[in-house]
Design a protein around this motif. Structure first.
Motif, short mmCIF file in Angstrom:
data_model
loop_
_atom_site.label_atom_id
_atom_site.label_comp_id
_atom_site.label_asym_id
_atom_site.label_seq_id
_atom_site.Cartn_x
_atom_site.Cartn_y
_atom_site.Cartn_z
N ARG A 1 0.82 -1.20 0.00
CA ARG A 1 0.00 0.00 0.00
C ARG A 1 0.86 1.26 0.00
O ARG A 1 0.52 2.26 -0.61
N LEU A 2 2.00 1.19 0.68
CA LEU A 2 2.91 2.33 0.76
C LEU A 2 3.99 2.28 -0.32
O LEU A 2 4.96 3.02 -0.26
N ILE B 1 0.32 9.21 4.53
CA ILE B 1 0.95 9.58 5.80
C ILE B 1 0.41 10.97 6.17
O ILE B 1 0.58 11.92 5.40
N SER B 2 -0.23 11.07 7.31
CA SER B 2 -0.80 12.36 7.69
C SER B 2 0.26 13.33 8.18
O SER B 2 0.08 14.54 8.13
N GLY C 1 -7.77 6.47 7.30
CA GLY C 1 -8.87 6.71 6.36
C GLY C 1 -8.40 6.68 4.92
O GLY C 1 -9.06 6.09 4.07
N ALA C 2 -7.28 7.31 4.65
CA ALA C 2 -6.75 7.33 3.28
C ALA C 2 -6.31 5.94 2.84
O ALA C 2 -6.57 5.53 1.71
N ALA D 1 -7.96 1.82 -0.87
CA ALA D 1 -8.10 0.38 -1.06
C ALA D 1 -9.50 0.07 -1.55
O ALA D 1 -9.70 -0.77 -2.43
N GLU D 2 -10.50 0.77 -1.01
CA GLU D 2 -11.87 0.58 -1.47
C GLU D 2 -12.02 1.00 -2.92
O GLU D 2 -12.68 0.34 -3.70
#
Length: 152
Positions: A66-67, A123-124, A140-141, A146-147
């Motif tokens: 994901r990252l 990354i916030s 959330g991101a 992913a959704e």
């Protein structure tokens, strides 16, 4: 970004490729060792599979993928950080679990310029700690994108 100005915040921490990450502790349901996963055909690459968590089927997101990080060595099994979402539990697959760390809002900064691409969006920000940075994962991101990939 910190929830309320001036209040310390706790993070459940973990490692990915020796980098230090965390998610807000109140969003974490539990941390568990590796669980056998069932692959999901045609699922986005970031979905590591499904795990059976005491009868509850939980989607496992490979946070390395994901990252956009290098894949985990084949001989290393990931750990699960199970987080609560509005749609149920989701597992984040990580390399190693850290401690619960309390951070002060004054140590927060926006993501460094060295983060690029998708990673920067996930990354916030970072918290400066003694000798290292805690990368605060924007849960959330991570889950929202992913959704979106599931739909495509």
């Amino acid at each position: 970004m910190p929830e309320e100005p001036g209040m310390a915040q706790q993070f459940c921490t973990f490692y990915l490729d020796k980098l230090f990450f965390g998610v807000e502790v109140e969003k974490v349901q539990e941390v568990i060792r590796y669980h056998a996963m069932t692959r999901v055909p045609r699922a986005p690459e970031v979905v590591g599979g499904l795990i059976n968590l005491r009868g509850q089927i939980v989607t496992a997101i490979d946070l390395r993928k994901r990252l956009e990080m290098a894949e985990r060595a084949a001989d290393r099994q990931p750990m699960n950080v199970v987080v609560r979402t509005d749609d149920g539990a989701v597992s984040l697959l990580v390399d190693e679990i850290g401690d619960v760390v309390e951070v002060e809002p004054s140590s927060f900064e926006l993501p460094p310029e060295t983060l690029a691409g998708e990673t920067r969006k996930l990354i916030s920000g970072v918290y400066k700690l003694d000798g290292r940075l805690l990368h605060a994962v924007d849960l959330g991101a991570v889950l929202q994108i992913a959704e979106a990939r599931k739909v495509n």
